[in-house]
Design a protein around this motif. Structure first.
Motif, PDB file in Angstrom:
ATOM      1  N   PRO A 102       0.836  -1.194   0.000  1.00 29.37           N
ATOM      2  CA  PRO A 102       0.000   0.000   0.000  1.00 29.37           C
ATOM      3  C   PRO A 102       0.882   1.260   0.000  1.00 29.37           C
ATOM      4  O   PRO A 102       1.847   1.326   0.755  1.00 29.37           O
ATOM      5  CB  PRO A 102      -0.786  -0.097   1.322  1.00 29.37           C
ATOM      6  N   THR A 103       0.588   2.206  -0.875  1.00 29.67           N
ATOM      7  CA  THR A 103       1.342   3.468  -0.880  1.00 29.67           C
ATOM      8  C   THR A 103       0.362   4.639  -0.917  1.00 29.67           C
ATOM      9  O   THR A 103      -0.821   4.457  -1.185  1.00 29.67           O
ATOM     10  CB  THR A 103       2.264   3.582  -2.120  1.00 29.67           C
ATOM     11  N   LYS A 104       0.894   5.831  -0.680  1.00 36.51           N
ATOM     12  CA  LYS A 104       0.053   7.024  -0.663  1.00 36.51           C
ATOM     13  C   LYS A 104      -0.545   7.308  -2.033  1.00 36.51           C
ATOM     14  O   LYS A 104      -1.584   7.933  -2.149  1.00 36.51           O
ATOM     15  CB  LYS A 104       0.902   8.232  -0.251  1.00 36.51           C
ATOM     16  N   CYS A 105       0.186   6.893  -3.075  1.00 40.47           N
ATOM     17  CA  CYS A 105      -0.215   7.304  -4.428  1.00 40.47           C
ATOM     18  C   CYS A 105      -0.940   6.229  -5.214  1.00 40.47           C
ATOM     19  O   CYS A 105      -1.381   6.481  -6.330  1.00 40.47           O
ATOM     20  CB  CYS A 105       0.997   7.809  -5.198  1.00 40.47           C
ATOM     21  N   ASP A 106      -1.086   4.994  -4.672  1.00 35.59           N
ATOM     22  CA  ASP A 106      -1.685   3.940  -5.513  1.00 35.59           C
ATOM     23  C   ASP A 106      -3.123   4.261  -5.926  1.00 35.59           C
ATOM     24  O   ASP A 106      -3.588   3.830  -6.977  1.00 35.59           O
ATOM     25  CB  ASP A 106      -1.530   2.528  -4.905  1.00 35.59           C
ATOM     26  N   ILE A 108      -4.095   7.094  -6.850  1.00 36.75           N
ATOM     27  CA  ILE A 108      -4.040   8.081  -7.929  1.00 36.75           C
ATOM     28  C   ILE A 108      -3.796   7.394  -9.277  1.00 36.75           C
ATOM     29  O   ILE A 108      -4.404   7.731 -10.275  1.00 36.75           O
ATOM     30  CB  ILE A 108      -2.927   9.121  -7.654  1.00 36.75           C
ATOM     31  N   HIS A 109      -2.888   6.394  -9.287  1.00 40.15           N
ATOM     32  CA  HIS A 109      -2.493   5.866 -10.598  1.00 40.15           C
ATOM     33  C   HIS A 109      -2.891   4.407 -10.854  1.00 40.15           C
ATOM     34  O   HIS A 109      -2.651   3.904 -11.934  1.00 40.15           O
ATOM     35  CB  HIS A 109      -0.997   6.058 -10.820  1.00 40.15           C
ATOM     36  N   ASP A 110      -3.461   3.698  -9.872  1.00 38.97           N
ATOM     37  CA  ASP A 110      -3.835   2.302 -10.107  1.00 38.97           C
ATOM     38  C   ASP A 110      -5.356   2.117 -10.087  1.00 38.97           C
ATOM     39  O   ASP A 110      -6.042   2.660  -9.227  1.00 38.97           O
ATOM     40  CB  ASP A 110      -3.216   1.391  -9.028  1.00 38.97           C
ATOM     41  N   PRO A 143       4.221   2.406 -13.347  1.00 35.21           N
ATOM     42  CA  PRO A 143       5.501   2.174 -12.663  1.00 35.21           C
ATOM     43  C   PRO A 143       5.994   3.452 -12.009  1.00 35.21           C
ATOM     44  O   PRO A 143       6.967   4.058 -12.446  1.00 35.21           O
ATOM     45  CB  PRO A 143       6.426   1.695 -13.789  1.00 35.21           C
ATOM     46  N   CYS A 144       5.308   3.857 -10.958  1.00 33.18           N
ATOM     47  CA  CYS A 144       5.539   5.138 -10.297  1.00 33.18           C
ATOM     48  C   CYS A 144       6.820   5.073  -9.462  1.00 33.18           C
ATOM     49  O   CYS A 144       7.086   4.084  -8.794  1.00 33.18           O
ATOM     50  CB  CYS A 144       4.320   5.422  -9.440  1.00 33.18           C
ATOM     51  N   GLU A 145       7.585   6.156  -9.503  1.00 35.59           N
ATOM     52  CA  GLU A 145       8.862   6.181  -8.811  1.00 35.59           C
ATOM     53  C   GLU A 145       8.688   5.998  -7.292  1.00 35.59           C
ATOM     54  O   GLU A 145       9.446   5.274  -6.651  1.00 35.59           O
ATOM     55  CB  GLU A 145       9.573   7.504  -9.104  1.00 35.59           C
ATOM     56  N   LEU A 146       7.665   6.646  -6.733  1.00 34.85           N
ATOM     57  CA  LEU A 146       7.442   6.530  -5.287  1.00 34.85           C
ATOM     58  C   LEU A 146       7.094   5.099  -4.896  1.00 34.85           C
ATOM     59  O   LEU A 146       7.557   4.582  -3.880  1.00 34.85           O
ATOM     60  CB  LEU A 146       6.291   7.451  -4.864  1.00 34.85           C
ATOM     61  N   CYS A 147       6.272   4.452  -5.722  1.00 41.30           N
ATOM     62  CA  CYS A 147       5.886   3.064  -5.445  1.00 41.30           C
ATOM     63  C   CYS A 147       7.094   2.139  -5.571  1.00 41.30           C
ATOM     64  O   CYS A 147       7.271   1.225  -4.763  1.00 41.30           O
ATOM     65  CB  CYS A 147       4.776   2.630  -6.384  1.00 41.30           C
ATOM     66  N   ILE A 148       7.923   2.366  -6.588  1.00 43.66           N
ATOM     67  CA  ILE A 148       9.134   1.553  -6.750  1.00 43.66           C
ATOM     68  C   ILE A 148      10.056   1.776  -5.550  1.00 43.66           C
ATOM     69  O   ILE A 148      10.668   0.832  -5.044  1.00 43.66           O
ATOM     70  CB  ILE A 148       9.838   1.873  -8.087  1.00 43.66           C
TER      71      ILE A 148
HETATM   72 ZN   LIG Z   1       2.876   5.521  -6.777  1.00 45.80          ZN
END
Ligand SMILES: [Zn+2]
Ligand SMILES: [Zn+2]
Length: 408
Positions: A102-106, A108-110, A143-148
């Protein structure tokens, strides 16, 4: 084939047909099963055997698959049916993927849509559909940088345990960027090769910290006869040591807010940080501060446990027949390659330069929707319904992700 798909296929052809392309051979290729996904037919070819990297490369340049895999297992007859293969052993493989973190941005982009009932949502892809309990989803990910980076942090925890608790040296651990949103760690050591699924499950339980006795409430209650302090007794190796160090590091900088966030409203702990670290954590006199109970320490230990366990895809590690993406081959969802780097370089390795396969040329694409992203050292986007000329690597990734089309 549709023009955009054909554009990607042509770039994959160039990559696999270029003699300068480096595709390292896996260890003992003749004992492994190879498998690949066909570009046009979207069909998985399995149970293939290659004696070495040369015949494998000929297949790659002739067939040009969208994705290439090999077994983590070694077989007597890797090209036979599953029950006749003759399992000889398997590498120990770990998969750390942003899909499971789980990430803050998932959100937004998933996005995901259930293949059966059409239920859709944003964020982390659920294991089962909340509406119909089916397990297949159409997904739109990035393939978001923060998620990676969060996958990278999980990988760092795993490597630390493999090195310091299991005793592998860092050069025995093969670390790869997966080509999409995560990392793979392969251990090929002879010592682990014959471990069965149960033994591998034990290793999984260790790195995820499952069933840690000190945090087992039932067992804790059962041992009531002893004093609470005796029951909460942390020794100096493995997870116990991790909990102690973690609690110490947390306390050093903890504010009132930090403690409140994890459910500790205890002023006594906050006001006696140094004493708590010295007397309680270091000397093991857990109840030596007035007003700081074992329950408080348990709460803190639980939080540190959560923080320090490595979020791996547990199914991959326990499956002794698992197919895993082959090093040096391209990921069909990004056009990036799976690539190995030294374990000690984990923090410095940049996938958006180090895993870029297409380094030349530009292409005009119509982008429907893409957030800002980096590729080959350039920052690109965000784009919304516009035609732009992009480096080939960026154009390929956007097309693979269903966010762009070749513009004619
Ligand atoms: Zn992300
Ligand atoms: Zn459903």
């Amino acid at each position: 084939m549709e023009a955009s798909r054909d554009f990607v296929y042509q770039r994959f052809c160039e990559y696999y047909r270029d003699p300068a392309t480096v595709i390292p051979s896996p260890f003992s290729p003749g004992q492994r099963e190879f498998a690949y996904l066909l570009f046009k037919e979207r069909f998985m070819v399995r149970h293939k055997r290659f004696e070495g990297i040369r015949p494998l490369r000929s297949m790659l340049s002739e067939t040009v698959p969208s994705d290439v895999y090999h077994s983590c297992a070694y077989y007597e007859n890797p090209d036979f049916d599953m029950d006749k293969k003759g399992w000889l052993g398997a590498d120990l493989v770990f998969d750390i993927d942003a899909d499971h973190i789980p990430t803050k941005c998932d959100k937004i982009h998933d996005e995901f849509t259930c293949a059966k009932c059409g239920f859709s949502g944003k964020g982390l892809i659920p294991e089962v559909c909340p509406a119909c309990e089916a397990t297949k989803f159409e997904t739109k990910t990035w393939p978001c940088e923060l998620c990676i980076n969060s996958a990278r942090d999980e990988t760092a925890k795993l490597l630390d345990m493999l090195e310091n608790d299991f005793g592998f040296s860092l050069d025995e651990l093969h670390v790869f960027f997966s080509g999409h949103r995560g990392y793979h760690v392969h251990v090929e050591d002879e010592a682990i090769r014959s471990l069965d699924a149960m033994a591998r499950k034990e290793i999984v339980d260790y790195v995820t910290g499952l069933g840690l006795a000190i945090l087992d409430k039932d067992a804790f209650e059962k041992r009531k006869k002893k004093s609470a302090a005796k029951r909460f007794n942390l020794h100096n190796f493995g997870w116990n040591k991790r909990l102690k160090l973690g609690m110490q590091n947390f306390l050093v900088n903890a504010t009132k807010e930090d403690l409140k966030n994890i459910g500790i409203k205890n002023k006594a702990l906050l006001n006696n940080k140094e004493t708590a670290i010295k007397r309680c954590i270091t000397d093991g006199r857990w109840e030596s501060i007035n007003g700081v109970s074992i329950q408080t320490w348990l709460k803190l230990a639980e939080y540190i446990h959560e923080l320090q366990s490595a979020n791996i895809d547990t199914v991959v590690t326990t499956d002794v027949h698992r197919l895993i993406r082959m090093n040096g081959t391209l990921h069909g969802k990004t056009g990036l390659k799976k690539v190995e780097f030294p374990a000690k370089n984990l923090q410095d390795f940049d996938p958006f330069t180090g895993a870029v396969a297409f380094k030349k040329g530009a292409a005009k694409v119509l982008v429907s929707d893409a957030p800002e992203f980096k590729m080959g050292g350039e920052t690109l986007g965000p784009f919304k319904n516009q035609t732009v000329e992009l480096p080939v690597a960026a154009a390929v990734m956007l097309i693979c992700k269903g966010r762009a089309k070749v513009s004619t």
